[in-house]
Design a protein around this motif. Structure first.
Motif, PDB file in Angstrom:
ATOM      1  N   LYS A  37      23.604  99.252 -28.004  1.00 14.39           N
ATOM      2  CA  LYS A  37      22.983  98.207 -28.353  1.00 14.39           C
ATOM      3  C   LYS A  37      23.877  96.886 -28.514  1.00 14.39           C
ATOM      4  O   LYS A  37      23.659  95.740 -27.985  1.00 14.39           O
ATOM      5  N   ARG A  40      25.306  96.064 -24.677  1.00 13.80           N
ATOM      6  CA  ARG A  40      23.782  95.396 -24.190  1.00 13.80           C
ATOM      7  C   ARG A  40      23.837  94.120 -24.659  1.00 13.80           C
ATOM      8  O   ARG A  40      23.265  93.129 -23.851  1.00 13.80           O
ATOM      9  N   ILE A  96      18.631  94.366 -17.693  1.00 14.41           N
ATOM     10  CA  ILE A  96      19.470  94.665 -18.871  1.00 14.41           C
ATOM     11  C   ILE A  96      18.758  94.651 -20.191  1.00 14.41           C
ATOM     12  O   ILE A  96      18.838  95.530 -20.942  1.00 14.41           O
ATOM     13  N   ASP A  97      17.759  93.676 -20.314  1.00 10.99           N
ATOM     14  CA  ASP A  97      16.993  93.741 -21.362  1.00 10.99           C
ATOM     15  C   ASP A  97      16.069  94.930 -21.650  1.00 10.99           C
ATOM     16  O   ASP A  97      15.728  95.294 -22.476  1.00 10.99           O
ATOM     17  N   VAL A 113      20.989 101.424 -15.886  1.00  8.21           N
ATOM     18  CA  VAL A 113      22.340 101.207 -15.646  1.00  8.21           C
ATOM     19  C   VAL A 113      22.653 101.017 -14.371  1.00  8.21           C
ATOM     20  O   VAL A 113      23.345 100.098 -13.605  1.00  8.21           O
ATOM     21  N   LEU A 179      29.034 100.667 -21.122  1.00  3.69           N
ATOM     22  CA  LEU A 179      27.703 101.091 -21.249  1.00  3.69           C
ATOM     23  C   LEU A 179      27.266 102.540 -20.544  1.00  3.69           C
ATOM     24  O   LEU A 179      26.884 103.351 -21.485  1.00  3.69           O
TER      25      LEU A 179
END
Length: 192
Positions: A37, A40, A96-97, A113, A179
């Motif tokens: 998180k 992100r 990405i959201d 990703v 990530l």
């Protein structure tokens, strides 16, 4: 000591150990989810800033146009470049959201990703394809103006912008790699 009593104590210890292992796995998953998180959120902030920059940039040439007259075709090409790049960055922002580990499995998040990385690579390629002719056109326009300060400013802006862009891109790649590594680690722990 009684053998039955020892067996009961041993079984209760095994149950406690199993519970501690389950708690540790949950804690590790929560830490990993929090890390995902955090990364992100940093990526979302970066891409939102890029979208804002692309929206604001056409206004700069309009301000420049007030003092130095620029051809309409140059204004259109400049605006088109930033419109396209703004849309590309908005699309990456939305990708990405969409990465949400509370809803997605780890494999789905890794796939998302990968899609971000692919889209980002294609977007960078498109950006270079559109930027090179735009820079050539802008330098031609600046040199035709006959003001040396404008061309010196353009070279300075090109160098500083290139350095800033390289640093920004490098940090963004590092965040995406972080990530991916976090999700890979989580996937490895899930498979064990």
């Amino acid at each position: 000591m009684d053998i039955d009593k020892l067996k009961k104590q041993w079984q209760s210890m095994e149950l406690r150990i199993e519970q501690i292992e389950k708690d540790n796995k949950r804690l590790l998953a929560r830490i990993s989810n929090d890390r995902v998180k955090g990364v992100r959120k940093k990526l979302l902030t970066r891409y939102l800033a890029l979208v804002a920059l692309c929206v604001i940039s056409p206004a700069w040439i309009l301000l420049f146009n007030e003092h130095y007259r620029v051809d309409v075709d140059v204004l259109i090409i400049y605006t088109f470049f930033f419109l396209v790049m703004g849309l590309v960055n908005w699309y990456i922002y939305k990708l990405i959201d969409g990465i949400d580990c509370s809803v997605m499995t780890t494999k789905e998040a890794l796939t998302a990703v990968t899609k971000v990385e692919e889209t980002r690579s294609k977007g960078k390629l498109l950006g270079w394809i559109l930027a090179v002719p735009l820079v050539i056109i802008l330098f031609r326009v600046f040199s035709e103006m006959g003001h040396p300060e404008v061309i010196y400013g353009a070279y300075f802006g090109l160098i500083v912008g290139g350095i800033c862009g390289y640093i920004f891109d490098r940090k963004t790649r590092r965040l995406i790699r972080e990530l991916r590594q976090t999700l890979d680690k989580e996937l490895d722990e899930d498979s064990e």
